[in-house]
Design a protein around this motif. Sequence first.
Motif, PDB file in Angstrom:
ATOM      1  N   LYS A  14       0.826  -1.212   0.000  1.00  0.00           N
ATOM      2  CA  LYS A  14       0.000   0.000   0.000  1.00  0.00           C
ATOM      3  C   LYS A  14       0.857   1.256   0.000  1.00  0.00           C
ATOM      4  O   LYS A  14       0.651   2.167  -0.783  1.00  0.00           O
ATOM      5  CB  LYS A  14      -0.884   0.055   1.254  1.00  0.00           C
ATOM      6  N   THR A  15       1.813   1.293   0.940  1.00  0.00           N
ATOM      7  CA  THR A  15       2.649   2.485   1.074  1.00  0.00           C
ATOM      8  C   THR A  15       3.495   2.684  -0.180  1.00  0.00           C
ATOM      9  O   THR A  15       3.639   3.801  -0.671  1.00  0.00           O
ATOM     10  CB  THR A  15       3.540   2.353   2.333  1.00  0.00           C
ATOM     11  N   THR A  16       4.010   1.597  -0.734  1.00  0.00           N
ATOM     12  CA  THR A  16       4.794   1.676  -1.970  1.00  0.00           C
ATOM     13  C   THR A  16       3.973   2.311  -3.087  1.00  0.00           C
ATOM     14  O   THR A  16       4.437   3.228  -3.764  1.00  0.00           O
ATOM     15  CB  THR A  16       5.228   0.251  -2.389  1.00  0.00           C
ATOM     16  N   VAL A  17       2.741   1.832  -3.273  1.00  0.00           N
ATOM     17  CA  VAL A  17       1.895   2.368  -4.347  1.00  0.00           C
ATOM     18  C   VAL A  17       1.532   3.829  -4.061  1.00  0.00           C
ATOM     19  O   VAL A  17       1.623   4.685  -4.943  1.00  0.00           O
ATOM     20  CB  VAL A  17       0.636   1.488  -4.541  1.00  0.00           C
ATOM     21  N   SER A  18       1.154   4.134  -2.807  1.00  0.00           N
ATOM     22  CA  SER A  18       0.769   5.501  -2.456  1.00  0.00           C
ATOM     23  C   SER A  18       1.900   6.474  -2.761  1.00  0.00           C
ATOM     24  O   SER A  18       1.701   7.523  -3.381  1.00  0.00           O
ATOM     25  CB  SER A  18       0.442   5.611  -0.963  1.00  0.00           C
ATOM     26  N   LEU A  19       3.112   6.120  -2.303  1.00  0.00           N
ATOM     27  CA  LEU A  19       4.258   7.015  -2.457  1.00  0.00           C
ATOM     28  C   LEU A  19       4.623   7.210  -3.918  1.00  0.00           C
ATOM     29  O   LEU A  19       4.798   8.339  -4.380  1.00  0.00           O
ATOM     30  CB  LEU A  19       5.473   6.405  -1.752  1.00  0.00           C
ATOM     31  N   ASN A  20       4.738   6.105  -4.634  1.00  0.00           N
ATOM     32  CA  ASN A  20       5.187   6.212  -6.018  1.00  0.00           C
ATOM     33  C   ASN A  20       4.155   6.913  -6.885  1.00  0.00           C
ATOM     34  O   ASN A  20       4.507   7.668  -7.784  1.00  0.00           O
ATOM     35  CB  ASN A  20       5.547   4.830  -6.569  1.00  0.00           C
ATOM     36  N   LEU A  21       2.881   6.702  -6.586  1.00  0.00           N
ATOM     37  CA  LEU A  21       1.831   7.402  -7.319  1.00  0.00           C
ATOM     38  C   LEU A  21       1.897   8.900  -7.014  1.00  0.00           C
ATOM     39  O   LEU A  21       1.892   9.730  -7.917  1.00  0.00           O
ATOM     40  CB  LEU A  21       0.455   6.824  -6.951  1.00  0.00           C
ATOM     41  N   ALA A  22       1.995   9.238  -5.725  1.00  0.00           N
ATOM     42  CA  ALA A  22       2.031  10.650  -5.328  1.00  0.00           C
ATOM     43  C   ALA A  22       3.243  11.352  -5.945  1.00  0.00           C
ATOM     44  O   ALA A  22       3.158  12.499  -6.382  1.00  0.00           O
ATOM     45  CB  ALA A  22       2.053  10.773  -3.811  1.00  0.00           C
ATOM     46  N   LEU A  23       4.382  10.652  -6.006  1.00  0.00           N
ATOM     47  CA  LEU A  23       5.602  11.273  -6.525  1.00  0.00           C
ATOM     48  C   LEU A  23       5.576  11.404  -8.050  1.00  0.00           C
ATOM     49  O   LEU A  23       6.309  12.202  -8.617  1.00  0.00           O
ATOM     50  CB  LEU A  23       6.833  10.472  -6.089  1.00  0.00           C
ATOM     51  N   CYS A  40       4.937   6.376   5.604  1.00  0.00           N
ATOM     52  CA  CYS A  40       5.227   7.174   4.403  1.00  0.00           C
ATOM     53  C   CYS A  40       6.439   8.075   4.577  1.00  0.00           C
ATOM     54  O   CYS A  40       7.301   8.161   3.706  1.00  0.00           O
ATOM     55  CB  CYS A  40       4.024   8.031   4.019  1.00  0.00           C
ATOM     56  N   ASN A  41       6.497   8.761   5.729  1.00  0.00           N
ATOM     57  CA  ASN A  41       7.560   9.758   5.844  1.00  0.00           C
ATOM     58  C   ASN A  41       8.949   9.143   5.995  1.00  0.00           C
ATOM     59  O   ASN A  41       9.950   9.840   5.834  1.00  0.00           O
ATOM     60  CB  ASN A  41       7.273  10.735   6.982  1.00  0.00           C
ATOM     61  N   LEU A  42       9.024   7.845   6.250  1.00  0.00           N
ATOM     62  CA  LEU A  42      10.342   7.199   6.268  1.00  0.00           C
ATOM     63  C   LEU A  42      10.955   7.275   4.875  1.00  0.00           C
ATOM     64  O   LEU A  42      12.167   7.250   4.709  1.00  0.00           O
ATOM     65  CB  LEU A  42      10.197   5.732   6.682  1.00  0.00           C
ATOM     66  N   PHE A  43      10.091   7.347   3.852  1.00  0.00           N
ATOM     67  CA  PHE A  43      10.561   7.386   2.468  1.00  0.00           C
ATOM     68  C   PHE A  43      10.676   8.815   1.955  1.00  0.00           C
ATOM     69  O   PHE A  43      11.349   9.068   0.967  1.00  0.00           O
ATOM     70  CB  PHE A  43       9.586   6.614   1.575  1.00  0.00           C
TER      71      PHE A  43
END
Lengths: 285, 310
Positions: A14-23, A40-43
């Motif tokens: 989930k976090t992987t998809v959220s982050l990469n989509l947002a970026l 999320c903020n770790l990334f």
Amino acid sequence: MKIAIASGKGGTGKTTVSLNLALSLSDVQLFDCDVEEPNCNLFLGFGLEKVEDVVCPVPVINQEKCSICRQCSDFCRYNALAALPDRILFFPSLCHGCGGCAVLCSEKAIRESERSLGVIEKAKGESSPEFYRGLLNIGETMTSAVIKTLKKYVDDRKTAILDAPPGTACPVIASIGDVDYCVLVTESTPFGFHDLRLAVDVVRSLKVPFGVVINRWGLGDSRVEEYCKAEGISILLKIPNNLKIAELYSRGIPFVQEMPEWNEKFRGMFEAIKLQLADTEEART
Amino acid sequence: MKQLTVISGKGGTGKTTLTAAFASLAKNAIIADCDVDASDMHLILKPKVLEKEDYYGLEVARIDPELCIECGRCKEFCRYGAVSGNFKVDPYGCDGCAVCTVICPKGAVSMEKRISGQVFSSETRFGPMAHASLGIGEETSGKLVSAVRSNAKKLAEQYHKDLIIIDGPPGTGCSAISAITGADLVLVVSEPTVSGVHDLKRVLELTVHFVIPTVVCINKYDINEENTQLIENFCAKLGISVIGKLPYNDIVTKAMLQEKTLIEYVKSSKCLNESEFADQICQIWTRMEKILMNIQDKQKGTKTLEMKNF
């Protein structure tokens, strides 16, 4: 437009998809709704500032005014109040802050104060994506209250991506209940397949349009794809079971940053979501 | 009777896979699947349900439209925003507090019972198992976890088992707290990713908060040895022992696809590195058993206390 990223099973990406989509998109908001374990903020590594304390109202009993009539303790559905022969005992961690005891008390012996549940934090200054997260205090059970407060910061004029907690219970409903679209992330394993079907039941009963992302694609269980095909569920993206992606994840690096060809794929996924929503809208009218 | 709970903070680190392997190694145990909203243990253990019981969560308010005069008092007092514009209660929003029933001047609101899941007592090839299924979007997963655990206790007494192995949920909230409360030992399954490290720290804060002895196992330790070192140093500082490290291995998915525990899968495998992997799990289990043996039995402790009082 609000897009939630959810899954039945934990650890599917989930976090992987959220982050990469947002970026991969511009002018977006990202919300970390997994307030029990926000990652999320770790990334992203943003400096964070507190914007709000999340509190829950709790009763304070004036023992001198209290006649120990037991109305409050009999009423409390969460067993947060217990009547002893000489006073009423209060267990703060069980209280959901409904306010019923204060309403009922005929002696006006109960006033309300606040107990802290957690905080809402925001990335300092201008950031891309604009980032908010909730953080639940350790030992605290009121997860949904923190998520609901966090969601007040959604700006309806922007695209908001919500990284939801795992499971199918109330924290998930609090996260995805009123979104425009839900992305369900799964993996091609028996556990992933089983929990995907639970998650599909949830989004269907909430009547939220949805699609699927298969992470660690190629692990050997093809049932996820067969199921989506049979059910007419659109597969938005397949992320292969790739050592480099896993290794970047372990170091806290969103993989679009090191594998820029994926930016285009995530933007394509976003376009596919918009198309699907337009089609649903058309079918409705 | 002792209780061991396996949790992780972060999801997908290998809780269920390990717990299932422990189930095939334990000699005299009950299995309890307490990850009630996304339970997967039954996919491996294939329980045969012996007894099924409806589980009632918190009640939900219902407004009788015949009696309602639309005065708006319930809406004003509901702190969960569960009463909609047309005076209907959103069952997903309602927290079951019943304030509306005392606020309504016309007595138009009543609380209705609702089946929010089912609890099962089952048998598996490794012994009895307690598990449950939660209805979609239900509030009360923490309460259901407690229901599964009390079922597991009953089964343990009935079948004279001295250990309950609990597969816990991810997170640190209501269900995780319900799964570890009163446990004798917690095993945290972690992974050496930045998320894994972060979530491990939060979950250790939780077990410290509730004063429960805790040990850690690092899964997929070789995907980032630097982070593995970080976890080991961190645990050493806290005095928490890391009782095992498992490498990344495809065997986990292979066994899952065959609906077998890792231990069962290896019996039919001729691959050396696969049997080494299973050996390591056996060693972890032996260490866990030793630790459990040295922990004083809380159940027995309270019993003697009660007898003294009487």
